[in-house]
Design a protein around this motif. Structure first.
Motif, PDB file in Angstrom:
ATOM      1  N   MET A   1     -31.725  30.604 -16.961  1.00  0.00           N
ATOM      2  CA  MET A   1     -30.622  31.343 -16.345  1.00  0.00           C
ATOM      3  C   MET A   1     -29.304  30.931 -17.002  1.00  0.00           C
ATOM      4  O   MET A   1     -29.049  29.743 -17.218  1.00  0.00           O
ATOM      5  N   THR A   2     -28.482  31.911 -17.332  1.00  0.00           N
ATOM      6  CA  THR A   2     -27.220  31.627 -18.003  1.00  0.00           C
ATOM      7  C   THR A   2     -26.216  31.017 -17.030  1.00  0.00           C
ATOM      8  O   THR A   2     -26.066  31.485 -15.904  1.00  0.00           O
ATOM      9  N   SER A   3     -25.534  29.976 -17.479  1.00  0.00           N
ATOM     10  CA  SER A   3     -24.537  29.325 -16.634  1.00  0.00           C
ATOM     11  C   SER A   3     -23.318  30.223 -16.478  1.00  0.00           C
ATOM     12  O   SER A   3     -22.957  30.962 -17.408  1.00  0.00           O
ATOM     13  N   PRO A   4     -22.664  30.197 -15.314  1.00  0.00           N
ATOM     14  CA  PRO A   4     -21.448  30.996 -15.114  1.00  0.00           C
ATOM     15  C   PRO A   4     -20.362  30.595 -16.113  1.00  0.00           C
ATOM     16  O   PRO A   4     -20.259  29.431 -16.498  1.00  0.00           O
ATOM     17  N   VAL A   5     -19.577  31.570 -16.536  1.00  0.00           N
ATOM     18  CA  VAL A   5     -18.492  31.343 -17.497  1.00  0.00           C
ATOM     19  C   VAL A   5     -17.160  31.570 -16.805  1.00  0.00           C
ATOM     20  O   VAL A   5     -16.979  32.560 -16.088  1.00  0.00           O
ATOM     21  N   PHE A   6     -16.233  30.673 -17.008  1.00  0.00           N
ATOM     22  CA  PHE A   6     -14.911  30.781 -16.387  1.00  0.00           C
ATOM     23  C   PHE A   6     -14.233  32.068 -16.857  1.00  0.00           C
ATOM     24  O   PHE A   6     -14.219  32.368 -18.054  1.00  0.00           O
ATOM     25  N   PRO A   7     -13.648  32.853 -15.957  1.00  0.00           N
ATOM     26  CA  PRO A   7     -13.069  34.158 -16.333  1.00  0.00           C
ATOM     27  C   PRO A   7     -11.899  34.025 -17.311  1.00  0.00           C
ATOM     28  O   PRO A   7     -11.053  33.151 -17.182  1.00  0.00           O
ATOM     29  N   PHE A   8     -11.874  34.941 -18.251  1.00  0.00           N
ATOM     30  CA  PHE A   8     -10.814  34.981 -19.256  1.00  0.00           C
ATOM     31  C   PHE A   8      -9.441  35.162 -18.612  1.00  0.00           C
ATOM     32  O   PHE A   8      -8.475  34.496 -18.980  1.00  0.00           O
ATOM     33  N   THR A   9      -9.352  36.051 -17.641  1.00  0.00           N
ATOM     34  CA  THR A   9      -8.063  36.340 -17.015  1.00  0.00           C
ATOM     35  C   THR A   9      -7.599  35.232 -16.073  1.00  0.00           C
ATOM     36  O   THR A   9      -6.446  35.234 -15.633  1.00  0.00           O
ATOM     37  N   ALA A  10      -8.490  34.287 -15.756  1.00  0.00           N
ATOM     38  CA  ALA A  10      -8.122  33.199 -14.858  1.00  0.00           C
ATOM     39  C   ALA A  10      -7.587  31.983 -15.610  1.00  0.00           C
ATOM     40  O   ALA A  10      -7.130  31.021 -14.985  1.00  0.00           O
ATOM     41  N   VAL A  11      -7.630  32.025 -16.937  1.00  0.00           N
ATOM     42  CA  VAL A  11      -7.097  30.915 -17.736  1.00  0.00           C
ATOM     43  C   VAL A  11      -5.585  30.850 -17.541  1.00  0.00           C
ATOM     44  O   VAL A  11      -4.883  31.851 -17.701  1.00  0.00           O
ATOM     45  N   VAL A  12      -5.094  29.674 -17.204  1.00  0.00           N
ATOM     46  CA  VAL A  12      -3.662  29.485 -16.962  1.00  0.00           C
ATOM     47  C   VAL A  12      -2.968  29.134 -18.276  1.00  0.00           C
ATOM     48  O   VAL A  12      -3.420  28.265 -19.023  1.00  0.00           O
ATOM     49  N   GLY A  13      -1.848  29.803 -18.542  1.00  0.00           N
ATOM     50  CA  GLY A  13      -1.114  29.520 -19.771  1.00  0.00           C
ATOM     51  C   GLY A  13      -1.889  29.995 -20.990  1.00  0.00           C
ATOM     52  O   GLY A  13      -2.728  30.895 -20.918  1.00  0.00           O
ATOM     53  N   GLN A  14      -1.598  29.384 -22.153  1.00  0.00           N
ATOM     54  CA  GLN A  14      -2.262  29.729 -23.414  1.00  0.00           C
ATOM     55  C   GLN A  14      -2.186  31.232 -23.675  1.00  0.00           C
ATOM     56  O   GLN A  14      -3.143  31.852 -24.155  1.00  0.00           O
ATOM     57  N   ASP A  15      -1.022  31.808 -23.361  1.00  0.00           N
ATOM     58  CA  ASP A  15      -0.849  33.255 -23.522  1.00  0.00           C
ATOM     59  C   ASP A  15      -1.007  33.687 -24.974  1.00  0.00           C
ATOM     60  O   ASP A  15      -1.536  34.767 -25.254  1.00  0.00           O
ATOM     61  N   GLY A  16      -0.529  32.843 -25.887  1.00  0.00           N
ATOM     62  CA  GLY A  16      -0.633  33.195 -27.303  1.00  0.00           C
ATOM     63  C   GLY A  16      -2.071  33.312 -27.750  1.00  0.00           C
ATOM     64  O   GLY A  16      -2.439  34.258 -28.466  1.00  0.00           O
ATOM     65  N   LEU A  17      -2.911  32.375 -27.341  1.00  0.00           N
ATOM     66  CA  LEU A  17      -4.327  32.410 -27.708  1.00  0.00           C
ATOM     67  C   LEU A  17      -5.018  33.609 -27.080  1.00  0.00           C
ATOM     68  O   LEU A  17      -5.772  34.329 -27.741  1.00  0.00           O
ATOM     69  N   ARG A  18      -4.757  33.850 -25.806  1.00  0.00           N
ATOM     70  CA  ARG A  18      -5.414  34.971 -25.135  1.00  0.00           C
ATOM     71  C   ARG A  18      -5.006  36.310 -25.751  1.00  0.00           C
ATOM     72  O   ARG A  18      -5.834  37.210 -25.932  1.00  0.00           O
ATOM     73  N   HIS A  19      -3.704  36.441 -26.093  1.00  0.00           N
ATOM     74  CA  HIS A  19      -3.248  37.704 -26.693  1.00  0.00           C
ATOM     75  C   HIS A  19      -3.866  37.911 -28.074  1.00  0.00           C
ATOM     76  O   HIS A  19      -4.305  39.018 -28.402  1.00  0.00           O
ATOM     77  N   ALA A  20      -3.926  36.849 -28.861  1.00  0.00           N
ATOM     78  CA  ALA A  20      -4.498  36.957 -30.207  1.00  0.00           C
ATOM     79  C   ALA A  20      -5.978  37.341 -30.136  1.00  0.00           C
ATOM     80  O   ALA A  20      -6.448  38.197 -30.896  1.00  0.00           O
ATOM     81  N   LEU A  21      -6.714  36.721 -29.233  1.00  0.00           N
ATOM     82  CA  LEU A  21      -8.128  37.057 -29.072  1.00  0.00           C
ATOM     83  C   LEU A  21      -8.303  38.498 -28.609  1.00  0.00           C
ATOM     84  O   LEU A  21      -9.213  39.206 -29.069  1.00  0.00           O
TER      85      LEU A  21
END
Length: 311
Positions: A1-21
């Protein structure tokens, strides 16, 4: 069974990384993301969160890890031993085959062995992997979004590999007390009740996934006027960007940004928004000069060429 993955939109800060991805998810031709900075800042969590988010809209971009000590056979592929024992000659796919159409993720990319760097450079340039092993000659497509992370204090990244990443963004430890408190609160909530936490963020995940799908569909139709293309080229020249990949990445990222925002044409705002991540790692700097100095030069050039202040 695949382990749950922390939601992308719930990541705090790191806006530059999230926008680039996100821009690379809209248009993989942007060329991937290089995220250098402090350890323990959620880089791998953010990458895996994006893959989960895209799967919601059947926009599968599987994440394949490339370990630092991986053998050549594991990366490229090799002879299928089980079938060879039965007298058959067959190819066993490697990590590059598994990453086709997805994300090839390299943590501590600045510590990658030189022979692996050379392999990646060859495949990244052609989009094709050719393997010749024990009488087998096998060729397969290998186009992937290259994402690398690491701490620059632990070693320098070879310039040839650095240039292969479309966008670059620093990832630093957050100093704001309230944001750090929120990071801890969300992580503990996720660990306590993964299903409940995922359900809480499901609507935001679905909205962003839908935006990415729409942006993908219209990205190729986003218009780029000649005057903005000229501005992009002049910006690369004034910033001192090395190589001609800079202009291509800049306009592709700007087009992806426009598509994500729902605009029919690239604007000055779109160019300004992607100037620093597209160019800062292509601007020459001295051995002791931080990446922030290169970013500052790009901002000055962008402000002069585009007529607007670049954050």
């Amino acid at each position: 069974m695949t382990s749950p993955v922390f939601p992308f939109t719930a990541v705090v800060g790191q806006d530059g990384l999230r926008h680039a991805l996100t821009l690379c998810a809209v248009d993989p031709a942007v060329g991937g993301v290089l995220a250098l900075g402090d350890r323990g800042t959620g880089k791998s969590t953010t990458v895996r969160g994006l893959a989960q988010l895209l799967a919601r809209e059947d926009l599968d971009m599987p994440v394949v890890d490339l370990p630092l000590g991986a053998s050549e056979d594991r990366v490229l592929g090799s002879l299928d031993i089980d079938r060879a024992l039965r007298g058959e000659i067959a190819y066993a796919p490697g990590l590059l085959a598994a990453a086709h159409g997805g994300i090839l993720y390299i943590d501590e990319v600045n510590l990658l062995d030189d022979y692996l760097v050379d392999l990646l450079l060859d495949v990244a340039a052609s989009g094709v992997n050719t393997v010749e092993r024990d009488g087998i000659s096998h060729t397969h497509p290998a186009r992937f979004v290259l994402v690398g992370s690491g701490n620059p204090e632990e070693g320098e990244l070879r310039p040839q590999l650095e240039d292969r990443f479309g966008l670059s963004t620093p990832v630093a430890t957050i100093r704001d007390v309230e944001q750090r408190w929120e990071i801890v609160r969300r992580r503990l909530a996720f660990e306590r009740d993964p299903r409940g936490f995922l359900a809480e963020w499901a609507e935001r995940e679905e909205r962003l996934a839908a935006r990415i799908r729409l942006a993908r569909d219209r990205c190729a139709d986003v218009d780029l006027e000649d005057d903005l293309l000229e501005a992009a080229v002049r910006l690369c020249v004034d910033a001192g960007a090395v190589g001609h990949r800079a202009e291509l990445v800049l306009v592709r990222a700007a087009r992806a940004a426009a598509a994500l925002a729902g605009r029919p044409a690239v604007t000055v705002h779109d160019l300004a928004a992607v100037a620093v991540p597209a160019l800062q790692h292509r601007t020459p700097r001295t051995a002791l000069e931080p990446v922030s100095a290169a970013a500052a030069r790009v901002r000055v050039a962008a402000t002069a060429v585009l007529g607007r202040r670049v954050a």
